[in-house]
Design a protein around this motif. Structure first.
Motif, mmCIF file in Angstrom:
data_model
loop_
_atom_site.group_PDB
_atom_site.id
_atom_site.type_symbol
_atom_site.label_atom_id
_atom_site.label_comp_id
_atom_site.label_asym_id
_atom_site.label_seq_id
_atom_site.Cartn_x
_atom_site.Cartn_y
_atom_site.Cartn_z
ATOM 1 N N ILE A 114 7.304 12.331 18.964
ATOM 2 C CA ILE A 114 7.592 12.470 17.229
ATOM 3 C C ILE A 114 6.262 12.639 16.669
ATOM 4 O O ILE A 114 6.076 13.383 15.820
ATOM 5 N N SER A 115 5.349 11.747 17.222
ATOM 6 C CA SER A 115 4.032 11.983 16.678
ATOM 7 C C SER A 115 2.947 11.233 17.741
ATOM 8 O O SER A 115 3.564 10.819 18.482
ATOM 9 N N ALA A 116 1.778 11.333 17.507
ATOM 10 C CA ALA A 116 0.727 11.027 18.260
ATOM 11 C C ALA A 116 -0.446 10.587 17.880
ATOM 12 O O ALA A 116 -0.938 11.583 16.641
ATOM 13 N N PRO A 117 -1.376 9.675 18.235
ATOM 14 C CA PRO A 117 -2.557 9.710 17.606
ATOM 15 C C PRO A 117 -3.556 10.446 18.060
ATOM 16 O O PRO A 117 -3.814 10.844 19.481
ATOM 17 N N VAL A 118 -4.552 10.954 17.251
ATOM 18 C CA VAL A 118 -5.631 11.729 17.475
ATOM 19 C C VAL A 118 -7.204 10.931 17.535
ATOM 20 O O VAL A 118 -7.223 10.096 16.615
ATOM 21 N N VAL A 119 -7.741 11.065 18.682
ATOM 22 C CA VAL A 119 -8.813 10.011 18.883
ATOM 23 C C VAL A 119 -10.007 10.854 19.031
ATOM 24 O O VAL A 119 -10.059 12.147 19.530
ATOM 25 N N GLU A 120 -11.302 10.520 18.661
ATOM 26 C CA GLU A 120 -12.408 11.214 18.781
ATOM 27 C C GLU A 120 -13.187 11.039 20.070
ATOM 28 O O GLU A 120 -12.510 10.089 20.746
ATOM 29 N N ALA A 121 -14.314 11.209 20.404
ATOM 30 C CA ALA A 121 -14.736 11.125 21.797
ATOM 31 C C ALA A 121 -14.874 9.861 22.257
ATOM 32 O O ALA A 121 -14.743 9.510 23.235
ATOM 33 N N GLY A 122 -15.115 8.767 21.394
ATOM 34 C CA GLY A 122 -15.367 7.401 21.774
ATOM 35 C C GLY A 122 -14.080 6.785 21.872
ATOM 36 O O GLY A 122 -13.850 5.563 22.258
ATOM 37 N N GLU A 138 0.721 -1.194 -0.082
ATOM 38 C CA GLU A 138 0.152 -0.260 0.078
ATOM 39 C C GLU A 138 0.774 1.147 0.038
ATOM 40 O O GLU A 138 0.543 2.310 0.541
ATOM 41 N N SER A 139 1.881 1.254 -0.537
ATOM 42 C CA SER A 139 3.004 2.361 -0.413
ATOM 43 C C SER A 139 2.328 3.556 -1.093
ATOM 44 O O SER A 139 2.601 4.712 -0.345
ATOM 45 N N ASP A 140 1.550 3.482 -2.237
ATOM 46 C CA ASP A 140 0.981 4.693 -2.870
ATOM 47 C C ASP A 140 -0.040 5.435 -1.783
ATOM 48 O O ASP A 140 -0.143 6.440 -2.205
ATOM 49 N N ASP A 141 -0.639 4.662 -0.992
ATOM 50 C CA ASP A 141 -1.599 5.531 -0.029
ATOM 51 C C ASP A 141 -0.941 5.748 1.376
ATOM 52 O O ASP A 141 -1.757 6.145 1.997
ATOM 53 N N LEU A 142 0.241 5.435 1.485
ATOM 54 C CA LEU A 142 0.610 5.966 2.829
ATOM 55 C C LEU A 142 0.952 7.379 2.920
ATOM 56 O O LEU A 142 1.152 8.145 2.050
ATOM 57 N N PRO A 143 0.859 7.983 4.077
ATOM 58 C CA PRO A 143 1.100 9.388 4.391
ATOM 59 C C PRO A 143 2.784 9.408 3.945
ATOM 60 O O PRO A 143 3.502 8.737 3.882
ATOM 61 N N GLU A 144 2.990 10.882 3.518
ATOM 62 C CA GLU A 144 4.203 11.118 2.895
ATOM 63 C C GLU A 144 5.109 10.919 4.172
ATOM 64 O O GLU A 144 6.359 10.712 4.102
ATOM 65 N N LEU A 145 4.781 11.367 5.503
ATOM 66 C CA LEU A 145 5.913 11.252 6.631
ATOM 67 C C LEU A 145 4.960 10.531 7.579
ATOM 68 O O LEU A 145 3.947 10.903 8.055
ATOM 69 N N PHE A 146 5.485 9.530 8.135
ATOM 70 C CA PHE A 146 5.204 8.859 9.257
ATOM 71 C C PHE A 146 6.173 7.991 10.255
ATOM 72 O O PHE A 146 7.342 7.530 9.611
ATOM 73 N N PHE A 147 6.044 8.116 11.541
ATOM 74 C CA PHE A 147 7.176 7.647 12.296
ATOM 75 C C PHE A 147 6.609 6.256 12.989
ATOM 76 O O PHE A 147 7.348 5.566 13.617
ATOM 77 N N ASP A 148 5.363 6.103 13.217
ATOM 78 C CA ASP A 148 4.820 5.172 13.813
ATOM 79 C C ASP A 148 3.504 4.467 13.072
ATOM 80 O O ASP A 148 2.842 4.740 12.530
ATOM 81 N N VAL A 149 3.450 2.817 13.334
ATOM 82 C CA VAL A 149 2.328 2.140 13.139
ATOM 83 C C VAL A 149 1.489 2.015 14.162
ATOM 84 O O VAL A 149 1.887 1.404 15.118
ATOM 85 N N TYR A 150 0.299 2.550 14.357
ATOM 86 C CA TYR A 150 -0.650 2.582 15.433
ATOM 87 C C TYR A 150 -1.158 1.241 15.322
ATOM 88 O O TYR A 150 -1.981 0.783 14.428
ATOM 89 N N VAL A 151 -1.204 0.675 16.346
ATOM 90 C CA VAL A 151 -1.825 -0.808 16.665
ATOM 91 C C VAL A 151 -3.253 -0.507 17.409
ATOM 92 O O VAL A 151 -3.234 -0.021 18.392
ATOM 93 N N VAL A 152 -4.153 -1.234 16.551
ATOM 94 C CA VAL A 152 -5.484 -0.725 16.972
ATOM 95 C C VAL A 152 -6.257 -1.992 17.379
ATOM 96 O O VAL A 152 -5.796 -3.130 16.729
ATOM 97 N N ASP A 153 -7.285 -2.047 18.113
ATOM 98 C CA ASP A 153 -8.189 -3.124 18.341
ATOM 99 C C ASP A 153 -9.422 -3.198 17.427
ATOM 100 O O ASP A 153 -9.307 -2.425 16.598
ATOM 101 N N PRO A 154 -10.236 -4.105 17.620
ATOM 102 C CA PRO A 154 -11.319 -4.216 16.710
ATOM 103 C C PRO A 154 -12.232 -3.047 16.409
ATOM 104 O O PRO A 154 -12.817 -3.064 15.358
ATOM 105 N N ALA A 155 -12.349 -2.114 17.636
ATOM 106 C CA ALA A 155 -13.245 -0.821 17.417
ATOM 107 C C ALA A 155 -12.421 0.215 16.884
ATOM 108 O O ALA A 155 -12.575 1.412 16.972
ATOM 109 N N TYR A 156 -11.286 -0.078 16.417
ATOM 110 C CA TYR A 156 -10.104 0.952 15.867
ATOM 111 C C TYR A 156 -9.622 1.929 17.045
ATOM 112 O O TYR A 156 -9.453 2.955 16.438
#
Length: 476
Positions: free
Chosen positions: A258-266, A191-209
């Motif tokens: 260096i980077s941080a995930p942004v989460v919505e209210a849930g 999926e290299s074409d769809d990746l962000p131009e700059l990223f430092f982390d792969v966020y590990v998510v649960d089934p609820a994302y």
């Protein structure tokens, strides 16, 4: 031709300067600022319509330097320069331009051209640009964009200005916690074409994302393919989507992120913020605080006279009012001043010294509040420290001014009055300089904007009152 001649020609070719390197040296000084000689070269190429020369000159510059260059050109020059930038370069330049210049540039860009440039940007930068557009043109530009890119921009614009939601980029790299390092790396390659131009982390998510951790790219590259992500992931500091950008910058600085995930209210992952965005926020907030201390707003290179006047005049009118109140003290002691004219000479000195002392304490306090180093836990200690410093400096400066007064007027009582007045005004200056921002911050006001007016009034009022009041008691 002899062997020696061949060697000399080879040496000449080896040592011949690279024209591109020469242009880079000519364009930028050792401090990485544009050289004054380079701007007229670009303007001349624009005037002559020399597209080839213009490509050479622009090719020697980083997009940030091109944005800086456009700030030095006239409005007409900027308009002529735009067609010489391809969509990718235009996208990077637009991200770097000052807001006022960018708004002007956007007026001259065709909607189709701008839509292509926005497609080259991260969603956060694209949203910033679209936010500067007039409503009609915004609709045209968004209509010319692919559905996915348009939806990302519209979603970003749905968040309040100067919040994490507006600051974040929606492009993230996420993986389920049951994946291995090998599966993750294979996914990144596919999926290299769809990746962000700059990223430092792969966020590990649960089934609820919802993010449960982050696997730094450096850890991925060092780990074996069969290692589960859950074994190498690190804890993450989640950023609520509605958090103020100044709070976000504080968290990045405090925890060295260096980077941080942004989460919505849930708690669902909706984007990420990277350190390059935070550098801009820190600079922007620092500039705002510095300008606010002087009661002015940012006057960019193309700022208009009317706008600058509107931002500065109100504070000057407030100072006029407080100055009139302070001058009332002088009027109340006009008989004493008439009897001893030396007081008229000394009043502005005492007031000015107190104002400078107050500004010192005020600056330290505002910086400490902005850096979260001053709160209820240590407020009393900081106040006592500043008062102690004010008293010591007041005693020292008061003694020197008292000696100077004795040298000119040969009056020991007058010297004592001046020294006591300076000491008293330094005490008020130190106390007001540290208390004013604390109180204003508790009241929900920006201490950087309002404190200077309060402290200036206090040092003027009490400086006059101390000198003339003590003189009335001792000398007259």
């Amino acid at each position: 031709m002899s062997r020696e001649s061949d060697d000399l020609m080879d040496l000449a070719k080896t040592e011949a300067p690279d024209p591109e390197e020469d242009l880079e040296d000519l364009a930028l000084g050792e401090d990485y600022a544009l050289n004054p000689e380079f701007v007229p070269m670009v303007a001349d190429a624009l005037d002559r319509g020399d597209a080839e020369r213009l490509r050479e000159l622009l090719g020697a510059l980083h997009p940030a330097d091109i944005a800086d260059l456009m700030g030095f050109l006239s409005a007409g020059g900027r308009e002529e320069l735009l067609p010489h930038l391809d969509p990718e370069a235009l996208a990077e330049v637009l991200s770097e331009l000052d807001t006022e210049i960018r708004e002007e540039v956007l007026e001259h860009l065709p909607s189709a051209t701008l839509a292509k440039a926005l497609g080259e940007m991260d969603s956060d930068d694209a949203a910033d640009v679209v936010d500067d557009l007039e409503a009609d043109k915004r609709a045209q530009v968004l209509a010319a964009m692919p559905d996915i890119e348009r939806a990302a921009i519209e979603n970003s614009l749905g968040y309040a200005d100067e919040t994490a939601g507006r600051l974040m980029q929606r492009e993230v790299v996420a993986a389920p916690q049951f994946w291995t390092v090998g599966q993750t790396i294979d996914h990144l390659r596919r999926e290299s074409d769809d990746l962000p131009e700059l990223f430092f982390d792969v966020y590990v998510v649960d089934p609820a994302y919802k993010p449960v951790g982050a696997a730094p790219v450096s850890h991925l590259l060092r780990s074996k393919r069969d290692v589960p992500l859950a074994q190498i992931m690190e804890a993450v500091t989640e950023i609520p989507v509605d958090m103020d950008q100044e709070e976000v910058a504080y968290i990045f600085n405090k925890y060295h992120l260096i980077s941080a995930p942004v989460v919505e209210a849930g708690g669902r992952l909706v984007g990420q913020i990277t350190v390059d965005d935070i550098v801009g926020v820190i600079q922007e907030e620092s500039e705002e605080d510095i300008l606010a201390l002087a009661g002015v707003s940012d006057a960019g290179r193309d700022a208009g006279v009317v706008g600058i006047v509107q931002s500065r005049l109100p504070w000057l009118l407030i100072n006029l009012l407080t100055g009139a109140v302070a001058s009332g003290v002088v009027g109340a002691f006009q008989d004493e001043i008439a009897k001893l004219t030396a007081l008229a000479v000394l009043m502005p000195i005492v007031s000015s010294l107190g104002g400078n002392a107050g500004t010192q304490a005020l600056t330290v306090a505002v910086r400490a509040i902005a850096a979260r180093e001053l709160n209820t836990a240590n407020a009393a200690r900081v106040i006592l420290r500043e008062v102690a410093v004010g008293l010591f400096n007041g005693a020292t400066v008061g003694l020197l001014l008292g000696l100077a007064a004795y040298f000119f007027w040969h009056d020991l009582k007058l010297s004592g009055v001046v020294a006591l007045a300076v000491l008293a005004n330094f005490f008020v200056a130190a106390l007001g300089g540290v208390l004013a921002p604390i109180v204003l911050e508790r009241l929900g006001r920006d201490p950087a904007v309002s404190s200077s007016v309060v402290v200036t009034f206090m040092t003027d009022f009490f400086g006059f009152l101390a000198l003339l009041g003590i003189a009335a008691l001792i000398l007259l």
